[in-house]
Design a protein around this motif. Structure first.
Motif, short mmCIF file in Angstrom:
data_model
loop_
_atom_site.label_atom_id
_atom_site.label_comp_id
_atom_site.label_asym_id
_atom_site.label_seq_id
_atom_site.Cartn_x
_atom_site.Cartn_y
_atom_site.Cartn_z
N ASN A 39 48.54 -79.12 -10.53
CA ASN A 39 49.46 -79.72 -11.40
C ASN A 39 50.34 -80.75 -10.65
O ASN A 39 51.47 -81.30 -10.83
CB ASN A 39 50.30 -78.85 -12.32
CG ASN A 39 49.54 -78.03 -13.46
OD1 ASN A 39 48.37 -78.52 -13.63
ND2 ASN A 39 50.18 -77.51 -14.10
N VAL A 40 50.11 -80.49 -9.27
CA VAL A 40 51.14 -81.51 -8.30
C VAL A 40 50.11 -82.38 -7.57
O VAL A 40 49.17 -81.99 -7.02
CB VAL A 40 51.83 -80.46 -7.37
CG1 VAL A 40 52.50 -81.28 -6.26
CG2 VAL A 40 52.75 -79.52 -7.70
N LYS A 84 58.14 -75.91 -14.70
CA LYS A 84 57.50 -77.25 -13.82
C LYS A 84 57.18 -76.63 -12.65
O LYS A 84 57.64 -75.78 -11.99
CB LYS A 84 58.59 -78.25 -13.80
CG LYS A 84 58.95 -78.99 -15.16
CD LYS A 84 59.95 -79.83 -14.85
CE LYS A 84 60.66 -80.89 -15.97
NZ LYS A 84 61.50 -81.61 -15.71
N PRO A 85 55.83 -77.09 -12.18
CA PRO A 85 55.07 -77.85 -12.77
C PRO A 85 53.90 -77.66 -13.92
O PRO A 85 52.95 -78.34 -14.56
CB PRO A 85 54.00 -78.60 -11.60
CG PRO A 85 53.78 -77.30 -10.87
CD PRO A 85 55.23 -76.41 -11.16
N TRP A 95 41.27 -78.46 -11.47
CA TRP A 95 41.84 -79.17 -12.42
C TRP A 95 43.35 -79.17 -12.76
O TRP A 95 43.69 -77.91 -12.85
CB TRP A 95 41.03 -78.97 -13.53
CG TRP A 95 39.58 -79.30 -13.53
CD1 TRP A 95 38.46 -79.03 -12.99
CD2 TRP A 95 39.07 -80.89 -14.02
NE1 TRP A 95 37.18 -79.80 -12.75
CE2 TRP A 95 37.52 -81.01 -13.67
CE3 TRP A 95 39.44 -81.85 -14.65
CZ2 TRP A 95 37.04 -81.99 -13.78
CZ3 TRP A 95 38.96 -82.95 -14.93
CH2 TRP A 95 37.59 -83.00 -14.56
N GLY A 96 44.11 -79.98 -12.86
CA GLY A 96 45.42 -80.00 -13.32
C GLY A 96 45.55 -80.22 -14.67
O GLY A 96 44.89 -81.08 -15.42
N THR A 97 46.66 -79.86 -15.34
CA THR A 97 47.15 -80.31 -16.69
C THR A 97 48.35 -81.17 -16.77
O THR A 97 48.49 -81.52 -17.82
CB THR A 97 47.52 -78.71 -17.49
OG1 THR A 97 48.80 -78.22 -16.80
CG2 THR A 97 46.27 -77.84 -17.42
N ARG A 98 49.02 -81.20 -15.58
CA ARG A 98 50.10 -82.19 -15.33
C ARG A 98 49.88 -82.73 -14.27
O ARG A 98 49.04 -82.29 -13.16
CB ARG A 98 51.51 -81.42 -15.49
CG ARG A 98 51.69 -80.74 -16.79
CD ARG A 98 52.08 -81.85 -17.97
NE ARG A 98 52.32 -81.27 -19.20
CZ ARG A 98 51.46 -80.80 -20.04
NH1 ARG A 98 50.01 -80.86 -20.01
NH2 ARG A 98 51.94 -80.35 -21.41
N ASN A 99 50.60 -83.89 -13.89
CA ASN A 99 50.72 -84.51 -12.59
C ASN A 99 51.99 -84.96 -12.02
O ASN A 99 52.50 -85.79 -12.44
CB ASN A 99 49.93 -86.02 -12.67
CG ASN A 99 49.57 -86.59 -11.48
OD1 ASN A 99 49.28 -85.94 -10.50
ND2 ASN A 99 49.38 -87.88 -11.60
#
Length: 503
Positions: A190-191, A428-429, A116-120
């Motif tokens: 997150n990527v 980042k990311p 699971w990501g927190t950013r994209n």
């Protein structure tokens, strides 16, 4: 009376919360000179060669006789080797687990591999420094074009450039570290999309990297080589088009409820001071315990900055073998620094010392508090994929950008960074939550700090502050932007570790 703290019954120093002048009374002792805030005052006579004790632990030895009321710092404190009792696993205990009724969720992005990501983000990676300019141009042109406004689920395009990739041992440790780091970023949750740009003649060959991990080109993974694409300008044109082509697929995600157990929290502290081990770090440790109780993961790192406190971690090791692995990494660092004409006590930095930290042992004892109180479940090498839940340790340098790069490569999807001096940092990311150790810093740099932990000195408990930090972790993981994100930090903080010779 200036406020002060004696942190443990066995301590022979007190920490000044406020500066004192000669003649002021501190902990029932008369100060013999002015002592800055965050620094230490002797509570008893310490003969030359005797131990200086803070946190109930040895932080150094008197380099000359120290009188009660005297300022205790590098002018009268030295460091030498002494025996530590590692007590492997003797202090481990059952880990508290939150009951089902108290399990938390965050709003994250589900990836095909189950993470699971927190950013994209879309990441433009580079195989070598020679392709860094092309990568920056590609990311910059896409960002400036305004096309991203049509893809609201994408957080941005980041160019993750570095200064190596050639003139290294192609079969050696530097190559392996870079290979592992690049793969870790390419697969970080997150990527959502990756473009890898190379030159063509470098030591870090893209085909060899792809073969090592079984990577194939796809809608969301592309590679370009400048020497095969017709030069820099044509590579930039092709790179921009490649990213535009992958935008619909990367955007085709939405935030969903995810269990907090899917959070992997990187722990960092930089620009520390005499309050770090009293306020922000132990409060972050409380948040770590709360996350581990949810089934989540926290990565403690910065091996040179737990030097002298490793015995507190080996006691909590889930198995003696885990504790032994940590000590092996400490021994490697002792040899590494010796080979490079350095010392493990080269830290604290001048800024750390100005903030009240005298020796690496003092800094380490405060830094280790970020790890909370749960068992140490694993020890991982730099940029190695973290596969164990709970509190784990990753072997990294103490230099924050290099250390955080390894943690993100290991899978961290969120980060907490404590500072007493005001380190400027983003990652980042992976979003970075900044925690100040004192009120002065928070007031001075409000645009950079997410949470002030200085109010612990005014009576707020570590438990209350730890819960506040945990709630902020959930909020940021669900999409709330941090101060460092608002300021645009993160593109330049990708710094893979180089340990070998540059040829």
């Amino acid at each position: 009376m200036p406020r002060s703290m004696k942190l443990h019954a066995s301590d022979n120093v007190a920490v000044l919360i406020e500066a004192c002048a000669a003649g002021d009374e501190v902990q029932g002792i008369t100060a013999t000179q002015r002592i800055p805030r965050g620094h230490k005052m002797a509570l008893a006579a310490v003969p030359e060669g005797e131990e200086i004790v803070k946190y109930g632990q040895i932080i150094g030895f008197a380099s000359r006789p120290i009188a009660p009321g005297e300022w205790v710092h590098e002018h009268n404190v030295g460091l030498h080797d002494f025996t530590r009792d590692y007590q492997f696993s003797e202090g481990r205990r059952l880990t508290n687990r939150a009951p089902a009724s108290e399990l938390r969720t965050f709003r994250g992005y589900r990836r095909p591999n189950g993470k699971w990501g927190t950013r994209n983000y879309i990441a433009v990676l580079t195989s070598v420094n020679c392709s860094a300019t092309a990568a920056r141009h590609i990311a910059g042109e896409v960002e400036r074009s305004g096309v991203l406004k049509n893809y609201p689920n994408i957080d941005g395009i980041i160019s993750l450039v570095h200064g190596t990739g050639c003139a290294i041992d192609h079969q050696g440790q530097d190559y392996e570290l870079l290979k592992r780091t690049q793969w870790g970023y390419a697969t970080n949750p997150n990527v959502g999309g990756v473009l890898m740009v190379g030159l063509g003649c470098e030591g870090f060959q893209i085909p060899r990297w792809k073969e090592a991990y079984g990577i194939e080109e796809s809608t969301t993974f592309r590679t370009l080589v400048i020497q095969e694409s017709g030069g820099t300008r044509k590579t930039v044109e092709k790179g921009v088009q490649a990213i535009i082509d992958m935008l619909p697929a990367v955007n085709d995600v939405k935030r969903e409820d995810a269990p907090a157990s899917e959070l992997m929290l990187a722990l960092q502290c930089g620009g520390s001071d005499g309050y770090s081990g009293i306020t922000a770090n132990p409060a972050l440790g409380v948040a770590v315990d709360l996350l581990v109780a949810q089934g989540g993961t926290a990565i403690l790192s910065e091996t040179p900055e737990i030097y002298g406190a490793e015995h507190l971690l080996t006691r909590r090791a889930e198995t003696p073998e885990i504790g032994q692995k940590l000590v092996e990494r400490i021994r490697w660092w002792e040899g590494y620094t010796a080979r490079n004409n350095m010392r493990m006590d080269n830290n604290p930095s001048p800024g750390n010392k100005a903030g009240g930290l005298t020796t690496i042992l003092e800094k380490s004892l405060g830094a280790a508090a970020k790890g909370g109180s749960t068992n140490l479940m694993g020890v991982f090498e730099y940029a190695e994929a973290v596969t164990q839940r709970g509190l784990v340790f990753m072997d990294t340098p103490g230099y924050d950008p290099v250390s955080a790069t390894g943690q993100v490569a290991g899978g961290a999807n969120i980060l907490c960074f404590t500072t007493g001096r005001g380190s400027a940092f983003g990652c980042k990311p992976t979003p970075s939550i900044k925690l100040s150790t004192n009120n002065f810093l928070y007031e001075q740099m409000r645009d950079d700090i997410d949470i002030n932990c200085g109010d612990i000195l005014d009576g707020v408990s570590h438990e209350e502050k730890g819960r506040q930090i945990f709630e902020e972790i959930i909020r940021v993981a669900s999409g709330a932007r941090t101060r460092s994100e608002e300021l645009g930090y993160g593109d330049s903080e990708f710094v893979p570790w180089q340990v070998g010779a540059t040829m």
